[in-house]
Design a protein around this motif. Structure first.
Motif, PDB file in Angstrom:
ATOM      1  N   GLU A 289      -4.686   5.047   9.727  1.00 33.92           N
ATOM      2  CA  GLU A 289      -5.011   5.770   8.489  1.00 33.92           C
ATOM      3  C   GLU A 289      -4.058   5.388   7.366  1.00 33.92           C
ATOM      4  N   VAL A 290      -2.779   5.267   7.673  1.00 30.21           N
ATOM      5  CA  VAL A 290      -1.795   4.888   6.659  1.00 30.21           C
ATOM      6  C   VAL A 290      -2.077   3.478   6.147  1.00 30.21           C
ATOM      7  N   ALA A 291      -2.362   2.544   7.066  1.00 27.20           N
ATOM      8  CA  ALA A 291      -2.657   1.171   6.654  1.00 27.20           C
ATOM      9  C   ALA A 291      -3.913   1.116   5.796  1.00 27.20           C
ATOM     10  N   ALA A 292      -4.915   1.915   6.144  1.00 27.97           N
ATOM     11  CA  ALA A 292      -6.153   1.948   5.359  1.00 27.97           C
ATOM     12  C   ALA A 292      -5.898   2.491   3.962  1.00 27.97           C
TER      13      ALA A 292
ATOM     14  N   THR B  42      -4.211  -0.141   1.910  1.00 26.79           N
ATOM     15  CA  THR B  42      -5.219  -1.125   1.514  1.00 26.79           C
ATOM     16  C   THR B  42      -5.986  -0.646   0.285  1.00 26.79           C
ATOM     17  N   ALA B  43      -6.276   0.652   0.231  1.00 24.28           N
ATOM     18  CA  ALA B  43      -7.059   1.214  -0.877  1.00 24.28           C
ATOM     19  C   ALA B  43      -6.261   1.294  -2.174  1.00 24.28           C
ATOM     20  N   ILE B  44      -4.927   1.510  -2.077  1.00 24.55           N
ATOM     21  CA  ILE B  44      -4.147   1.737  -3.303  1.00 24.55           C
ATOM     22  C   ILE B  44      -3.304   0.542  -3.730  1.00 24.55           C
TER      23      ILE B  44
ATOM     24  N   THR C 163       0.205  -2.836  17.202  1.00 17.25           N
ATOM     25  CA  THR C 163       1.258  -1.839  17.005  1.00 17.25           C
ATOM     26  C   THR C 163       1.834  -1.879  15.600  1.00 17.25           C
ATOM     27  N   SER C 164       1.423  -2.864  14.815  1.00 15.72           N
ATOM     28  CA  SER C 164       1.874  -2.943  13.423  1.00 15.72           C
ATOM     29  C   SER C 164       0.812  -3.650  12.589  1.00 15.72           C
ATOM     30  N   LYS C 165       0.818  -3.371  11.294  1.00 18.04           N
ATOM     31  CA  LYS C 165      -0.065  -4.025  10.333  1.00 18.04           C
ATOM     32  C   LYS C 165       0.836  -4.674   9.274  1.00 18.04           C
ATOM     33  N   LEU C 166       0.564  -5.929   8.975  1.00 19.50           N
ATOM     34  CA  LEU C 166       1.390  -6.656   8.013  1.00 19.50           C
ATOM     35  C   LEU C 166       0.569  -7.014   6.793  1.00 19.50           C
ATOM     36  N   PHE C 167       1.108  -6.685   5.624  1.00 22.44           N
ATOM     37  CA  PHE C 167       0.519  -7.084   4.347  1.00 22.44           C
ATOM     38  C   PHE C 167       1.480  -8.074   3.690  1.00 22.44           C
ATOM     39  N   ASN C 168       1.047  -9.308   3.587  1.00 23.13           N
ATOM     40  CA  ASN C 168       1.850 -10.376   2.994  1.00 23.13           C
ATOM     41  C   ASN C 168       1.331 -10.603   1.576  1.00 23.13           C
ATOM     42  N   GLN C 169       2.168 -10.341   0.565  1.00 19.39           N
ATOM     43  CA  GLN C 169       1.671 -10.272  -0.804  1.00 19.39           C
ATOM     44  C   GLN C 169       2.621 -10.949  -1.791  1.00 19.39           C
ATOM     45  N   ILE C 170       2.044 -11.368  -2.923  1.00 15.44           N
ATOM     46  CA  ILE C 170       2.813 -11.911  -4.043  1.00 15.44           C
ATOM     47  C   ILE C 170       2.270 -11.280  -5.317  1.00 15.44           C
TER      48      ILE C 170
ATOM     49  N   ALA D 208       3.575  -1.993   8.265  1.00 12.87           N
ATOM     50  CA  ALA D 208       3.301  -0.610   8.638  1.00 12.87           C
ATOM     51  C   ALA D 208       3.342  -0.521  10.156  1.00 12.87           C
ATOM     52  N   THR D 209       4.164   0.377  10.668  1.00 14.56           N
ATOM     53  CA  THR D 209       4.313   0.500  12.115  1.00 14.56           C
ATOM     54  C   THR D 209       4.738   1.915  12.443  1.00 14.56           C
ATOM     55  N   THR D 210       5.147   2.152  13.680  1.00 11.04           N
ATOM     56  CA  THR D 210       5.611   3.477  14.082  1.00 11.04           C
ATOM     57  C   THR D 210       7.064   3.391  14.516  1.00 11.04           C
ATOM     58  N   GLU D 211       7.716   4.546  14.601  1.00  9.72           N
ATOM     59  CA  GLU D 211       9.134   4.552  14.970  1.00  9.72           C
ATOM     60  C   GLU D 211       9.364   3.915  16.328  1.00  9.72           C
TER      61      GLU D 211
END
Length: 272
Positions: free
Chosen positions: A56-59, A62-64, A81-88, A99-102
């Motif tokens: 939900e957090v990753a989604a 993505t939206a904002i 277990t993690s989502k990666l956004f690679n951006q410039i 985005a991941t968990t503790e």
């Protein structure tokens, strides 16, 4: 201290996520987290999602993300277990948002992160420091024979006069030599691919800096591959000794004999 563009991006991302109660903490890692950044450093964000809320957090990010930052490049990767956004950004600030968990951040310490916000004490539960990196036996076990396997192909390249392929082989050997040097560095975090100048000790960095130019010519193929082999052997031996990996004595000797008519002697006769 991060540059102005980096600080502005950090503030934008912090404000964009500040009201998301499913985000337990937002940290900055990488060179900025280690106080080793400069004006060319990228920004590495670590977004710690509440347990069970990662998707939900990753989604929501993505939206904002387009409203939070103006992007020239955007690529997303899902590692489970993690989502990666690679951006410039459009003003060319490179950044990653993981985005991941503790439960998945055991490779972080208080000395390698900066806190942007922390609702649940994630930072306090991190160790103050991590053990210094040591050479990986798995890496060494694969790296050492692979280097000599690639080196052994030089007679084929020369026999076919395919010096463009030889240049690719030279680049591979150079990369593996750098990797061998990196494996010897004992720090908490070795940093990314663009951190080489500040990671390697001067004597090892100078070996890379003084390497002959890689070109699609016979002379370059011979010079670079001999140079890489000569410098790889001692560091590879050290790595094997430190990790308990068996030095491939017979294979290395055969590669040396196989390549000597073209590359000359790169393996000391005193080397067992």
């Amino acid at each position: 201290m991060p540059g102005l563009a980096q600080r502005e991006l950090i503030d934008l991302v912090r404000r964009a996520l500040a009201d998301d109660e499913d985000v337990e903490a937002l940290l900055v890692t990488g060179s900025i987290g280690r106080d080793a950044d400069d004006d060319y450093s990228d920004v590495d964000f670590l977004l710690v999602a509440a347990e069970g809320r990662l998707d939900e957090v990753a989604a929501r990010w993505t939206a904002i993300r387009d409203s939070a930052t103006s992007l020239s490049y955007d690529m997303a990767f899902d590692f489970g277990t993690s989502k990666l956004f690679n951006q410039i950004t459009t003003d060319w600030v490179r950044h990653d948002i993981t985005a991941t968990t503790e439960a998945a951040i055991s490779n972080r310490s208080q000395s390698t992160v900066k806190v942007l916000f922390d609702r649940s004490g994630v930072y306090q539960r991190l160790p103050e420091r991590l053990p210094l990196t040591a050479p990986s036996p798995d890496t060494v076990r694969k790296l050492v024979p692979e280097f000599f396997r690639v080196l052994s192909m030089v007679p084929i390249v020369l026999g076919r006069s395919d010096f463009a392929v030889g240049a690719s082989g030279s680049a591979l050997l150079r990369t593996m030599l750098i990797q061998a040097f990196q494996e010897l560095v004992a720090v908490e975090d070795r940093g990314g691919a663009l951190y080489l100048r500040r990671l390697l000790p001067e004597d090892h960095y100078s070996v890379i800096a003084k390497m002959p130019a890689i070109e699609a010519t016979e002379a370059s193929n011979l010079a670079v591959q001999h140079y890489c082999a000569k410098h790889f052997v001692p560091v590879a031996r050290t790595l094997c000794e430190r990790t308990g990996v068996t030095w491939p004595t017979e294979f290395v000797a055969r590669v040396a004999d196989h390549t000597e008519p073209t590359l000359g002697n790169w393996l000391s006769k005193e080397t067992p």
